[in-house]
Scaffold this motif. Structure first.
Motif, PDB file in Angstrom:
ATOM      1  N   ALA A 147       0.777  -1.086   0.167  1.00  0.00           N
ATOM      2  CA  ALA A 147       0.061  -0.165  -0.171  1.00  0.00           C
ATOM      3  C   ALA A 147       1.095   1.588   0.065  1.00  0.00           C
ATOM      4  O   ALA A 147       1.541   2.062   0.871  1.00  0.00           O
ATOM      5  N   HIS A 148       0.771   1.782  -1.338  1.00  0.00           N
ATOM      6  CA  HIS A 148       1.309   3.237  -1.298  1.00  0.00           C
ATOM      7  C   HIS A 148       0.817   4.286  -1.143  1.00  0.00           C
ATOM      8  O   HIS A 148       0.850   5.528  -0.549  1.00  0.00           O
ATOM      9  N   GLY A 149      -0.847   4.065  -1.737  1.00  0.00           N
ATOM     10  CA  GLY A 149      -1.398   5.844  -1.564  1.00  0.00           C
ATOM     11  C   GLY A 149      -1.907   5.271   0.056  1.00  0.00           C
ATOM     12  O   GLY A 149      -2.311   4.843   0.807  1.00  0.00           O
ATOM     13  N   ALA A 150      -2.332   6.687   0.704  1.00  0.00           N
ATOM     14  CA  ALA A 150      -3.006   7.103   1.410  1.00  0.00           C
ATOM     15  C   ALA A 150      -4.206   6.569   1.902  1.00  0.00           C
ATOM     16  O   ALA A 150      -4.632   5.929   3.004  1.00  0.00           O
ATOM     17  N   ASP A 151      -5.657   6.427   0.761  1.00  0.00           N
ATOM     18  CA  ASP A 151      -6.714   5.712   0.789  1.00  0.00           C
ATOM     19  C   ASP A 151      -6.369   4.097   1.075  1.00  0.00           C
ATOM     20  O   ASP A 151      -6.838   3.666   1.905  1.00  0.00           O
ATOM     21  N   ALA A 152      -5.398   3.592   0.468  1.00  0.00           N
ATOM     22  CA  ALA A 152      -5.221   2.535   0.603  1.00  0.00           C
ATOM     23  C   ALA A 152      -4.922   1.573   1.829  1.00  0.00           C
ATOM     24  O   ALA A 152      -4.784   0.673   2.525  1.00  0.00           O
ATOM     25  N   ILE A 153      -3.792   2.709   2.212  1.00  0.00           N
ATOM     26  CA  ILE A 153      -3.376   2.222   3.510  1.00  0.00           C
ATOM     27  C   ILE A 153      -4.046   2.283   5.066  1.00  0.00           C
ATOM     28  O   ILE A 153      -4.246   0.915   5.732  1.00  0.00           O
ATOM     29  N   GLU A 154      -4.899   3.243   4.415  1.00  0.00           N
ATOM     30  CA  GLU A 154      -6.895   3.506   5.783  1.00  0.00           C
ATOM     31  C   GLU A 154      -7.523   2.092   5.379  1.00  0.00           C
ATOM     32  O   GLU A 154      -7.919   2.155   6.443  1.00  0.00           O
ATOM     33  N   ALA A 155      -7.217   1.628   4.129  1.00  0.00           N
ATOM     34  CA  ALA A 155      -8.500   1.008   3.946  1.00  0.00           C
ATOM     35  C   ALA A 155      -8.381  -0.441   4.507  1.00  0.00           C
ATOM     36  O   ALA A 155      -8.442  -1.281   5.355  1.00  0.00           O
ATOM     37  N   ALA A 156      -6.751  -0.404   4.562  1.00  0.00           N
ATOM     38  CA  ALA A 156      -5.800  -2.097   4.960  1.00  0.00           C
ATOM     39  C   ALA A 156      -5.945  -1.944   5.928  1.00  0.00           C
ATOM     40  O   ALA A 156      -6.204  -3.085   6.698  1.00  0.00           O
ATOM     41  N   VAL A 157      -5.443  -0.820   7.326  1.00  0.00           N
ATOM     42  CA  VAL A 157      -5.557  -0.544   8.716  1.00  0.00           C
ATOM     43  C   VAL A 157      -6.954  -1.027   9.065  1.00  0.00           C
ATOM     44  O   VAL A 157      -6.972  -1.449  10.474  1.00  0.00           O
ATOM     45  N   ASP A 158      -8.468  -0.645   8.126  1.00  0.00           N
ATOM     46  CA  ASP A 158      -9.419  -0.296   8.469  1.00  0.00           C
ATOM     47  C   ASP A 158      -9.842  -2.268   8.856  1.00  0.00           C
ATOM     48  O   ASP A 158     -10.648  -2.861   9.508  1.00  0.00           O
ATOM     49  N   ALA A 159      -9.848  -3.142   7.337  1.00  0.00           N
ATOM     50  CA  ALA A 159      -9.425  -4.289   7.205  1.00  0.00           C
ATOM     51  C   ALA A 159      -8.193  -4.864   8.028  1.00  0.00           C
ATOM     52  O   ALA A 159      -8.443  -6.468   8.798  1.00  0.00           O
ATOM     53  N   GLY A 160      -7.242  -4.772   9.326  1.00  0.00           N
ATOM     54  CA  GLY A 160      -6.541  -5.265   9.812  1.00  0.00           C
ATOM     55  C   GLY A 160      -5.130  -6.275   9.860  1.00  0.00           C
ATOM     56  O   GLY A 160      -5.440  -7.466   9.882  1.00  0.00           O
ATOM     57  N   VAL A 161      -4.884  -5.541   8.522  1.00  0.00           N
ATOM     58  CA  VAL A 161      -4.048  -6.397   7.835  1.00  0.00           C
ATOM     59  C   VAL A 161      -2.814  -6.638   9.381  1.00  0.00           C
ATOM     60  O   VAL A 161      -2.677  -5.489  10.559  1.00  0.00           O
ATOM     61  N   SER A 162      -1.628  -7.412   8.773  1.00  0.00           N
ATOM     62  CA  SER A 162      -0.617  -7.603  10.477  1.00  0.00           C
ATOM     63  C   SER A 162       0.911  -6.349   9.467  1.00  0.00           C
ATOM     64  O   SER A 162       0.848  -5.785  10.769  1.00  0.00           O
ATOM     65  N   THR A 163       1.170  -6.703   8.700  1.00  0.00           N
ATOM     66  CA  THR A 163       2.184  -5.479   8.373  1.00  0.00           C
ATOM     67  C   THR A 163       1.362  -4.600   6.585  1.00  0.00           C
ATOM     68  O   THR A 163       0.499  -4.874   5.640  1.00  0.00           O
ATOM     69  N   VAL A 164       2.336  -3.376   6.703  1.00  0.00           N
ATOM     70  CA  VAL A 164       1.996  -2.224   5.316  1.00  0.00           C
ATOM     71  C   VAL A 164       3.480  -1.785   4.451  1.00  0.00           C
ATOM     72  O   VAL A 164       3.976  -1.889   5.348  1.00  0.00           O
ATOM     73  N   GLU A 165       3.071  -2.794   3.770  1.00  0.00           N
ATOM     74  CA  GLU A 165       4.792  -2.392   3.638  1.00  0.00           C
ATOM     75  C   GLU A 165       4.036  -1.244   2.291  1.00  0.00           C
ATOM     76  O   GLU A 165       3.472  -1.045   1.378  1.00  0.00           O
ATOM     77  N   HIS A 166       5.849  -0.593   2.150  1.00  0.00           N
ATOM     78  CA  HIS A 166       5.946   0.477   1.569  1.00  0.00           C
ATOM     79  C   HIS A 166       5.821   2.205   2.330  1.00  0.00           C
ATOM     80  O   HIS A 166       6.101   2.704   2.939  1.00  0.00           O
ATOM     81  N   CYS A 167       3.745   1.633   2.999  1.00  0.00           N
ATOM     82  CA  CYS A 167       3.389   2.582   3.499  1.00  0.00           C
ATOM     83  C   CYS A 167       4.079   3.980   3.273  1.00  0.00           C
ATOM     84  O   CYS A 167       3.978   5.200   4.124  1.00  0.00           O
TER      85      CYS A 167
END
Length: 388
Positions: free
Chosen positions: A216-236
């Motif tokens: 997830a590079h995009g700010a929206d994608a990061i927020e969606a990934a966090v909302d979903a409960g992923v374990s790690t965000v790559e690139h961030c």
């Protein structure tokens, strides 16, 4: 058989250096690490002994984001596409990582479950601990679709997770945003999946007992990934455009509170990128790392090794980015060892020189607390007690 390592200094943890120390290994496990006299007294008389009076012993390093399918050349995609047999090249890259001091590796994207095949090929041989994802989940024609993980529905997402789990995956990778190496797909800052779809990924991965790593590079994608409960965000990266960023403090605070880690995926290429973009834009891009640290987000060491110029055998070159950003060397070594272990759920397995943990040991000439350049001079590497 005991293996006794004595050194000018030992780092059971980077925060607790011991001068004139020792590490005792038995059957691939650390028995003791600390002041020389106390450790030597526990060794068997016939122990294999290694003395490094001007060296430093520390836990083996981590690289939590690599692609063994790629060769790090400018033509990496062409070579990948043209090759029907990627195994030998991938094996040589994993071996190069071990010799550079990396004892735990996470491959986050391959074709045909190459990573699992590489791991099988080293059974009975010395190699880093290798965690694999298999083909990442993406959209039709989406980022890294050439790995074979295209999905067009929830059912196809679940079927791919089932297939990856059956093939031996340790983690599920999802391309929450676009990326820079896929022509015709979403831009880096554009989302490929929404929070609902990412929640389907996380829930079905959890049914297999697997964590999720979200590209997830995009700010929206990061927020969606966090909302979903992923374990790690790559690139961030928190990108909103080609040269614009939106660091969302509430999102970072949630990452910290929920134990969601961030991996910078920065190789030694960072120097070239800063020279090309200029220091101001370089700070805007890489400054997310000290900012994430300030928010309490756990940082993981990963380089995206395999991409053009992102070599497999220079962990020091990548870690020097953190020093340029103002991180203390002690903190950098923590990120590369114990923090990365914790982020991958391996804190009870490796990442420190402590009794009962796997004997993943790196001995370097000099003192990496004084200069990270010492990491470029490995004298001894043990992977679960076995010398590289």
């Amino acid at each position: 058989m005991d293996t006794l390592i004595t050194a000018g200094r030992v780092l059971p943890r980077p925060a607790t250096p011991v001068d004139d120390g020792a590490v005792l290994v038995r059957d691939g496990v650390i028995v003791a690490a600390g002041p020389r006299a106390g450790v030597v007294a526990q060794a068997a008389p016939d122990a294999s002994r290694h003395d490094f009076p001007t060296g430093t012993a520390l836990a083996g390093l981590f690289n939590v984001h690599v692609h063994l399918a790629f060769d790090a050349s400018r033509e990496m995609l062409a070579h990948f596409s043209a090759s029907d047999d990627l195994l030998e090249g991938a094996r040589s890259r994993l071996t190069a990582m071990l010799r550079s001091g990396v004892t735990t590796v996470r491959d986050l994207g391959d074709r045909g479950h190459l990573g699992a095949a590489v791991r099988r090929s080293f059974e009975g041989s010395v190699a880093p601990r290798l965690l694999v994802s298999g083909p990442p989940i993406t959209v039709p024609g989406g980022h890294c679709h050439f790995f074979g993980g295209e999905t067009a529905s929830d059912d196809e997402i679940r079927a791919l997770i089932d297939a990856n789990a059956a093939a031996g995956a340790d983690v599920i990778k999802v391309m929450a945003s676009g990326g820079q190496i896929t022509q015709g797909g979403a831009d880096m800052w554009e989302s490929q999946f929404d929070a609902r779809q990412l929640s389907v990924v996380v829930a079905h991965a959890a049914a297999h007992g697997l964590p999720v790593a979200a590209h997830a590079h995009g700010a929206d994608a990061i927020e969606a990934a966090v909302d979903a409960g992923v374990s790690t965000v790559e690139h961030c990266s928190f990108m909103t455009g080609p040269r614009s960023f939106d660091r969302r403090e509430p999102v970072a605070k949630r990452m910290a509170a929920e134990g969601i880690s961030a991996c910078s995926t920065s190789s030694r290429n960072w120097r070239t990128i800063v020279e090309r973009l200029g220091e101001e834009l370089g700070q805007a891009m890489y400054g997310r790392l000290p900012w994430l640290e300030e928010q309490g987000v756990r940082l993981l060491a990963g380089t995206d090794a395999g991409l053009a110029g992102s070599v497999f055998d220079d962990p020091a070159g990548a870690l020097e980015l953190y020093e340029w950003l103002g991180f203390p060397r002690r903190r950098i070594l923590e990120i590369a060892t114990e923090d990365s272990a914790a982020g991958l759920g391996l804190a009870s397995v490796t990442g420190r020189l402590a009794p009962g943990l796997a004997a993943d040991v790196l001995v370097v000439e000099g003192d990496p607390l004084a200069s990270l350049a010492a990491l470029r001079n490995p004298l001894l590497v043990l992977a679960q007690g076995r010398p590289a």
